[in-house]
Design an enzyme around this catalytic site. Structure first.
Site, PDB file in Angstrom:
ATOM      1  N   HIS A  75      -7.867   9.455  -1.292  1.00 28.83           N
ATOM      2  CA  HIS A  75      -7.164   9.458  -0.013  1.00 28.83           C
ATOM      3  C   HIS A  75      -7.955  10.114   1.119  1.00 28.83           C
ATOM      4  O   HIS A  75      -7.808   9.754   2.284  1.00 28.83           O
ATOM      5  CB  HIS A  75      -5.810  10.155  -0.168  1.00 28.83           C
ATOM      6  CG  HIS A  75      -4.757   9.666   0.780  1.00 28.83           C
ATOM      7  ND1 HIS A  75      -3.415   9.757   0.517  1.00 28.83           N
ATOM      8  CD2 HIS A  75      -4.846   9.066   1.992  1.00 28.83           C
ATOM      9  CE1 HIS A  75      -2.729   9.245   1.523  1.00 28.83           C
ATOM     10  NE2 HIS A  75      -3.566   8.829   2.434  1.00 28.83           N
ATOM     11  N   ASP A 108       0.838  -1.199   0.000  1.00 28.31           N
ATOM     12  CA  ASP A 108       0.000   0.000   0.000  1.00 28.31           C
ATOM     13  C   ASP A 108       0.877   1.255   0.000  1.00 28.31           C
ATOM     14  O   ASP A 108       1.723   1.430   0.884  1.00 28.31           O
ATOM     15  CB  ASP A 108      -0.892  -0.012   1.250  1.00 28.31           C
ATOM     16  CG  ASP A 108      -1.800   1.203   1.339  1.00 28.31           C
ATOM     17  OD1 ASP A 108      -2.980   1.087   0.970  1.00 28.31           O
ATOM     18  OD2 ASP A 108      -1.329   2.272   1.785  1.00 28.31           O
ATOM     19  N   TYR A 124       2.555  10.098  -0.249  1.00 29.27           N
ATOM     20  CA  TYR A 124       3.661   9.572   0.558  1.00 29.27           C
ATOM     21  C   TYR A 124       5.017   9.935  -0.034  1.00 29.27           C
ATOM     22  O   TYR A 124       6.034   9.885   0.659  1.00 29.27           O
ATOM     23  CB  TYR A 124       3.584   8.041   0.678  1.00 29.27           C
ATOM     24  CG  TYR A 124       2.367   7.505   1.391  1.00 29.27           C
ATOM     25  CD1 TYR A 124       1.492   8.340   2.088  1.00 29.27           C
ATOM     26  CD2 TYR A 124       2.077   6.154   1.367  1.00 29.27           C
ATOM     27  CE1 TYR A 124       0.370   7.836   2.725  1.00 29.27           C
ATOM     28  CE2 TYR A 124       0.962   5.635   2.011  1.00 29.27           C
ATOM     29  CZ  TYR A 124       0.113   6.479   2.679  1.00 29.27           C
ATOM     30  OH  TYR A 124      -0.993   5.965   3.304  1.00 29.27           O
ATOM     31  N   LYS A 136      -3.117   5.920  -3.990  1.00 31.33           N
ATOM     32  CA  LYS A 136      -4.216   6.807  -3.613  1.00 31.33           C
ATOM     33  C   LYS A 136      -4.126   8.169  -4.305  1.00 31.33           C
ATOM     34  O   LYS A 136      -3.038   8.710  -4.494  1.00 31.33           O
ATOM     35  CB  LYS A 136      -4.212   7.029  -2.090  1.00 31.33           C
ATOM     36  CG  LYS A 136      -4.156   5.746  -1.289  1.00 31.33           C
ATOM     37  CD  LYS A 136      -4.069   6.035   0.205  1.00 31.33           C
ATOM     38  CE  LYS A 136      -3.782   4.774   0.986  1.00 31.33           C
ATOM     39  NZ  LYS A 136      -2.384   4.327   0.835  1.00 31.33           N
TER      40      LYS A 136
END
Length: 282
Positions: A111, A48, A53, A78
């Site tokens: 997200h 994931d 990120y 996401k």
């Protein structure tokens, strides 16, 4: 049989490994690459990540370099929370695919229902527009499943009004002491799988005396107890780790928590630091 070889089945029939490897707060570069490589080497097949990120390139490289067949790895990314337009959704999806350098995603999710800088803002209209883009991406077969993250019952109902394809996942903050019963109940009633991020309460469980006593009873660690708890509630945990020993230990979940202890754990008060709590969920 290892928990890493067990699956849930999404509403469209796609199988998703019961335990995922989370990469939130794992920096891009060697640390992300080595962490994902270690996870894959030790049997994880569900990775994931997210555009927000900032580590998609390293995650993708680790997956490509693993030598494992692409069809045997379930990959999630996401759409950033701040992206609230149809065009932005398409652009960000293409960026993610370029970063990961793979042919398709197994799961793509929104997200958050609001920009992270404006938590709680009503973006109902924007989310309906975004969902149309998500459905088009799904129809293109470049993703095998679509879903959401941090969506409350209100947010899910908003999507449900216009959706031709219903969300298959809601990834939410979920751990012992904070199981978000309203969202979890709605999700179950609508065949939406709950994925649990921060399943260790951002570390809040580790030093809890009562939790430690229950873990000792089963001769397991607190993280192992916490992850098994999530699974026995029918949700999918996404533990994050950068040390090999923790990556391995987080998959040793071949024990059963008793009905009585599950009841105690489900009635537990919130164990997370308030600074890490998502105030819009409950």
């Amino acid at each position: 049989m290892s928990i890493l070889t067990e699956y849930y089945t999404l509403s469209n029939g796609v199988k998703i490994p019961k335990v995922g490897f989370g990469t939130w707060q794992i920096p891009d570069g060697k640390i992300a690459y080595d962490s994902v490589t270690s996870a894959l080497d030790n049997g994880y097949r569900h990775i994931d990540t997210a555009l927000a990120y900032g580590n998609e390139e390293s995650v993708g490289k680790a997956i490509r370099d693993s030598g494992i067949s692409r069809k045997d790895i379930f990959i999630t990314s996401k759409l950033p929370g701040q992206t609230k337009t149809y065009k932005g959704t398409m652009d960000d999806f293409n960026t993610t695919m370029k970063n990961l350098d793979i042919d398709y995603l197994d799961l793509y999710i929104i997200h958050a229902p609001w920009p992270w800088t404006e938590i709680g803002k009503n973006c109902d209209k924007e989310n309906r527009d975004i969902w149309k883009a998500m459905e088009e991406i799904y129809a293109s077969k470049r993703v095998r499943a679509i879903g959401v993250s941090n969506f409350t019952v209100h947010d899910l109902e908003n999507i449900k009004k216009v959706a031709k394809v219903q969300p298959m996942i809601d990834q939410i903050q979920y751990y012992v002491g904070f199981t978000e019963p309203k969202i979890s109940t709605f999700a179950k009633e609508n065949n939406i799988l709950i994925e649990a991020y921060s399943p260790l309460a951002t570390g809040g469980l580790i030093h809890n005396e009562q939790i430690n006593q229950i873990a000792e009873k089963y001769q397991v660690s607190v993280p192992q107890l916490a992850l098994r708890f999530v699974i026995q509630n029918g949700a999918l945990p996404l533990p994050k780790a950068t040390h090999v020993e923790h990556i391995i230990d987080n998959a040793k979940l071949d024990f059963e928590i008793s009905t009585d202890d599950m009841k105690k754990l489900n009635e537990f008060p919130d164990t997370s630091d308030a600074d890490h709590h998502n105030p819009t969920q409950g």
